[in-house]
Scaffold this active site. Structure first.
Site, PDB file in Angstrom:
ATOM      1  N   LYS A  45       7.085   7.475   2.023  1.00 23.16           N
ATOM      2  CA  LYS A  45       7.808   8.673   2.453  1.00 23.16           C
ATOM      3  C   LYS A  45       8.806   9.162   1.423  1.00 23.16           C
ATOM      4  CE  LYS A  45       6.920   8.131   7.388  1.00 23.16           C
ATOM      5  NZ  LYS A  45       5.832   9.110   7.413  1.00 23.16           N
TER       6      LYS A  45
ATOM      7  N   PHE B 174       4.584   0.828  14.714  1.00 17.26           N
ATOM      8  CA  PHE B 174       3.855   1.925  14.098  1.00 17.26           C
ATOM      9  C   PHE B 174       3.829   1.690  12.600  1.00 17.26           C
ATOM     10  CE2 PHE B 174       3.208   5.965  12.017  1.00 17.26           C
ATOM     11  CZ  PHE B 174       2.119   6.464  12.697  1.00 17.26           C
TER      12      PHE B 174
ATOM     13  N   ASP C  93       8.347  -3.433   6.939  1.00 18.32           N
ATOM     14  CA  ASP C  93       7.897  -2.060   6.759  1.00 18.32           C
ATOM     15  C   ASP C  93       9.134  -1.171   6.721  1.00 18.32           C
ATOM     16  OD1 ASP C  93       7.027   0.564   7.029  1.00 18.32           O
ATOM     17  OD2 ASP C  93       5.394   0.065   8.392  1.00 18.32           O
TER      18      ASP C  93
END
Length: 418
Positions: A273, A159, A244
């Protein structure tokens, strides 16, 4: 802190305004709002630390923390102060002009990450897209890969966002189906299978893109030695390793970055984030100067990327991480989290537990309930979490959570499972 302890200035007024505007929580999705989410039936209006409050005045322990965007909790005083101070100065210049926080932000982030160059963006998906573009251009300009032939190897269960390019190599049907034609140039291999990775790499492979820990899939941990094998395979093929760390980075796993758990140094990292402190979207790609240096004026950009407001908050986030306090809390409280969850597995209330630091994926027997049903039971007990993929839920409390609050939340989990 237990329910009833949240004290947010102006929260009562906020409740009145938001309740009038939003109506009942059950009506939150409807009218003009696109239905691209299926939220739990509550509407939040205030938050402080690890606690949030809804329109009815009920308080909940946040055990999701915005998918790690709220690593430092809601409205951390240092982050709020930095945001307020910058609001009184300047918030946006666009990259047509420099501003006084851009270079300091890049310098401090490079020092925190141990890298040579920083390219600031906004969202995590933008950071991933940026890394993909940089890897391809590096492949053509430096490696000499024939034009339009570059390939990137990615993992099953990945993801990395929901842009059209990213969903082109997703293996999640909900994210992928119906959005073709898909962007070519990606090869998908099983996560954890180093032999399959090597077999997929050839002279066109410019990079391997990987989450050190697969968050959306349920906090899936790599097999021991796997990340090191990926690093070796990239070195042997002359390809870049792109990690990531958007969910796993910035203290979540008890280290500043998850790759540190296995002693692996990627060529590029994507961050997001928590870099925005839960205040605004802030992301970046950090890594080797010879790779990011292939992007020159006009080849890539963002109106809001690296804006003064983002840099002010990002610098305050970096200052919090430089002390090591939050990484240490994630290690210490994470050990307690793991022990409590393992006890629930031993008691037969959970099927499995995975994770690192203050991050866990737990599986409940699907014959007993779904992950959604467990989250609804937790909500009734004033604990917020999020399901993913059937009977799996993720727990990612803010790193500033107290031991007492964490223990109370886990007590509610045990009760919800019975």
């Amino acid at each position: 802190m237990t329910p009833g302890a949240l004290r947010t200035p102006g929260a009562a007024a906020l409740r009145t305004v938001h309740a009038a505007a939003a109506g009942p929580a059950s009506d939150a999705v409807g009218g003009h709002l696109a239905h691209n989410y299926h939220p739990l039936p509550l509407t939040l209006v205030a938050g402080e630390g690890a606690w949030v409050r809804d329109t009815d005045g009920r308080e909940y322990l946040d055990m999701l923390a915005g998918y790690s965007a709220l690593n430092f909790g809601h409205r951390h005083p240092a982050l709020v102060a930095a945001a307020h101070a910058q609001l009184d100065r300047i918030t946006l210049t666009s990259r047509a002009f420099d501003h006084d926080l851009l270079e300091p932000f890049a310098d401090r982030l490079a020092a925190l990450t141990g890298t040579e160059m920083v390219l600031p963006m906004n969202t995590g998906a933008e950071a991933v897209e940026t890394a993909i573009k940089a890897a391809r251009k590096w492949g053509y300009d430096v490696r000499g890969v024939p034009a339009d032939q570059a390939t990137i190897v990615v993992m099953d269960g990945n993801f990395h966002g929901r842009t059209t390019t990213v969903v082109s190599f997703s293996t999640d049907d909900d994210a992928r189906l119906g959005f073709g034609p898909y962007t070519p140039g990606f090869r998908v291999v099983p996560f954890g299978d180093a032999d399959a990775l090597r077999a997929a790499m050839d002279e066109t492979t410019v990079a391997v893109l990987i989450e050190p820990i697969q968050g959306e899939s349920g906090v899936i941990m790599p097999p021991e030695g796997y990340l090191a094998a990926v690093r070796t395979a990239c070195d042997e093929a002359g390809a870049l390793l792109i990690a990531d760390e958007i969910q796993s980075g910035l203290g979540r796993t008890g280290t500043t970055f998850a790759c540190e758990l296995w002693g692996v140094t990627p060529d590029l990292m994507t961050l997001g984030k928590a870099l925005g402190g839960g205040i605004l979207p802030v992301s970046a790609v950090v890594g080797r100067a010879d790779v990011l240096g292939v992007l020159t004026a006009g080849t890539h950009g963002s109106t809001f990327g690296g804006n003064p407001f983002a840099c002010a908050v990002g610098l305050a986030v970096i200052e919090l991480l430089e002390t090591g306090e939050f990484q240490a809390r994630a290690r210490e409280l994470g050990a307690h989290l793991a022990d409590r969850l393992d006890a629930l597995v031993a008691d037969g209330l959970l099927v499995a537990r995975r994770g690192a630091g203050l991050w866990a994926g737990i599986d409940v027997d699907p014959a007993r309930m779904t992950g959604r049903e467990l989250c609804e039971r937790l909500m009734e007990r004033r604990v917020l979490a999020k399901d993913t993929h059937g009977s799996t839920i993720r727990l990612a409390p803010p790193l500033m959570i107290s031991a007492a609050d964490l223990g109370w939340g886990l007590d509610q989990l045990a009760d919800a499972l019975r």
